[in-house]
Design an enzyme around this catalytic site. Structure first.
Site, mmCIF file in Angstrom:
data_model
loop_
_atom_site.group_PDB
_atom_site.id
_atom_site.type_symbol
_atom_site.label_atom_id
_atom_site.label_comp_id
_atom_site.label_asym_id
_atom_site.label_seq_id
_atom_site.Cartn_x
_atom_site.Cartn_y
_atom_site.Cartn_z
ATOM 1 N N GLU A 181 1.815 4.774 14.940
ATOM 2 C CA GLU A 181 1.618 4.070 16.058
ATOM 3 C C GLU A 181 2.806 3.963 16.094
ATOM 4 O O GLU A 181 3.405 4.456 17.933
ATOM 5 C CB GLU A 181 0.460 3.534 16.106
ATOM 6 C CG GLU A 181 -0.526 3.341 15.714
ATOM 7 C CD GLU A 181 -1.070 3.411 14.009
ATOM 8 O OE1 GLU A 181 -1.714 3.045 13.694
ATOM 9 O OE2 GLU A 181 0.117 3.671 13.202
ATOM 10 N N THR A 220 -11.751 30.818 -19.880
ATOM 11 C CA THR A 220 -10.802 30.195 -19.015
ATOM 12 C C THR A 220 -9.469 30.217 -19.302
ATOM 13 O O THR A 220 -8.456 30.180 -19.543
ATOM 14 C CB THR A 220 -10.627 28.980 -19.211
ATOM 15 O OG1 THR A 220 -10.940 28.141 -20.271
ATOM 16 C CG2 THR A 220 -11.825 27.994 -17.750
ATOM 17 N N ARG A 224 7.413 22.520 -8.121
ATOM 18 C CA ARG A 224 8.319 23.386 -8.183
ATOM 19 C C ARG A 224 8.178 24.543 -8.163
ATOM 20 O O ARG A 224 6.859 24.768 -7.095
ATOM 21 C CB ARG A 224 8.581 23.880 -9.808
ATOM 22 C CG ARG A 224 7.292 24.647 -10.826
ATOM 23 C CD ARG A 224 8.052 24.418 -11.961
ATOM 24 N NE ARG A 224 6.567 25.379 -12.661
ATOM 25 C CZ ARG A 224 5.356 25.632 -13.557
ATOM 26 N NH1 ARG A 224 5.684 23.651 -13.151
ATOM 27 N NH2 ARG A 224 4.447 25.527 -13.800
#
Length: 366
Positions: free
Chosen positions: A46, A155, A201
């Protein structure tokens, strides 16, 4: 208000622990001032918009994505600034969940004779500040688990190798996720297997992230303080906080490398997950990005501490001997399975980014 929301998003990686807020000052159909909260301790949206508008703010309408604050913090109340500028009407998005505001900003403006209305694009404002709302309402940060998986949900190979499951664009997208997070959390297994940096990075050859305005706090759960003093995460700029479950001589070596070390012991010689999350809330952490292996992912899921699951799925197969996404005890019944709702899907390079929201027990029952 849509423009104010665009402005608010410019603070995605810089406003913590404050919320991301944008503001537009309009005289009729003409925009006379814009602003957004850039960083904690700096002017609120604001105030930025009022400065841009100058005298043209008198009699104008202020569109703010979050209810204007009415308390003294690092900066004076925005409600006072709006009054002093002669704003005639204030339209805000979501009500500020901070107990020091929580409707008080709107009431203060109304008491001073300003026309106030709220709720415009409130859901979008709350989603933009999901971590802030979580911390204010429930006393803990929002926890996102990021997992890179193959097409068959694996994974890493059985020996732990996982570089690289996903493409360069997906890994660059993770850099943006890190930049938007207050903390990145991992376990000692990932530290020992991958020696990650966990910082924000640039990627050579993959494009570049925007200029890094702050590094997230890097958090390691390491019950026996086995983090090597030569670990890469201790060799790059940024704070590192290591939680363990006992006092050992290894703590001194880690502290000598600049890490903050905290003992939070739980059952079975493990780190107390709930205590870790409460400690992070005390540090005013809004959003935690988890980049860990199946053991920690599974523990967080079992503890009901996963608020969002972000899966980067690559179009290849690793096979049944490769590692899974979560390590969980056997289910005794199909009704016990954790369930999720797909909230977003998009293509990132050759991969898919799938966002899931966990379903509550009531939602599963329905």
């Amino acid at each position: 208000m849509a423009r104010a929301m665009q402005l608010a998003r410019r603070g995605l990686d810089s406003t913590a622990p404050n919320p991301r807020v944008g503001c537009v000052i309009a005289q009729g159909d003409a925009v006379v001032g814009e602003g957004w909260h850039r960083q904690a301790g700096g002017p609120h949206a604001e105030v930025e918009a009022l400065r841009a508008a100058g005298d043209r703010a008198r009699g104008a309408t202020a569109y703010v994505t979050l209810e204007p604050c009415c308390h003294h913090g690092r900066t004076p109340p925005c409600s006072d600034a709006l009054l002093a500028a002669g704003i005639r009407r204030v339209v805000y998005g979501a009500q500020d969940p901070n107990p020091r505001v929580n409707g008080g900003g709107g009431r203060a403006l109304q008491a001073a004779g300003i026309e106030v209305s709220g709720g415009l694009l409130a859901t979008a404002s709350e989603q933009l500040n999901a971590g802030f709302f979580m911390r204010m309402r429930h006393g803990r940060p929002l926890i996102r688990c990021k997992i890179a998986v193959s097409l068959d949900g694996r994974t890493a190979l059985a020996d732990g190798r996982s570089r690289w499951i996903t493409s360069g664009p997906a890994r660059l997208d993770v850099q943006r996720l890190r930049a938007q997070s207050c903390a990145v959390l991992t376990g000692i297994g990932t530290v020992l297997a991958d020696d990650p940096q966990l910082n924000v990075r640039h990627f050579e050859g993959d494009g570049a992230v925007d200029a890094v305005r702050r590094q997230p706090l890097r958090v390691v759960l390491d019950s026996a303080f086995r983090t090597p003093p030569a670990a890469r995460l201790l060799s790059v700029p940024g704070e590192v906080l290591i939680f363990g479950a006992g006092s050992t001589e290894r703590k001194a070596a880690l502290e000598a490398r600049g890490a903050r070390v905290q003992t939070l012991a739980g059952a079975g010689g493990r780190v107390d997950l709930a205590a870790v999350i409460q400690h992070l809330a005390g540090l005013q952490i809004n959003e935690v990005l988890v980049e860990a292996g199946p053991l920690l992912n599974g523990a967080l899921l079992q503890a009901g501490l996963v608020d969002e699951l972000i899966v980067y799925q690559a179009p290849h197969v690793l096979g049944s001997t490769a590692r899974a996404m979560f390590e969980l005890p056997p289910l005794q019944d199909m009704a016990m399975r954790p369930a999720f709702e797909l909230s977003d899907v998009r293509r990132v390079g050759a991969d898919l980014r799938l966002c899931y929201r966990p379903l509550t027990r009531e939602e599963r029952a329905g």
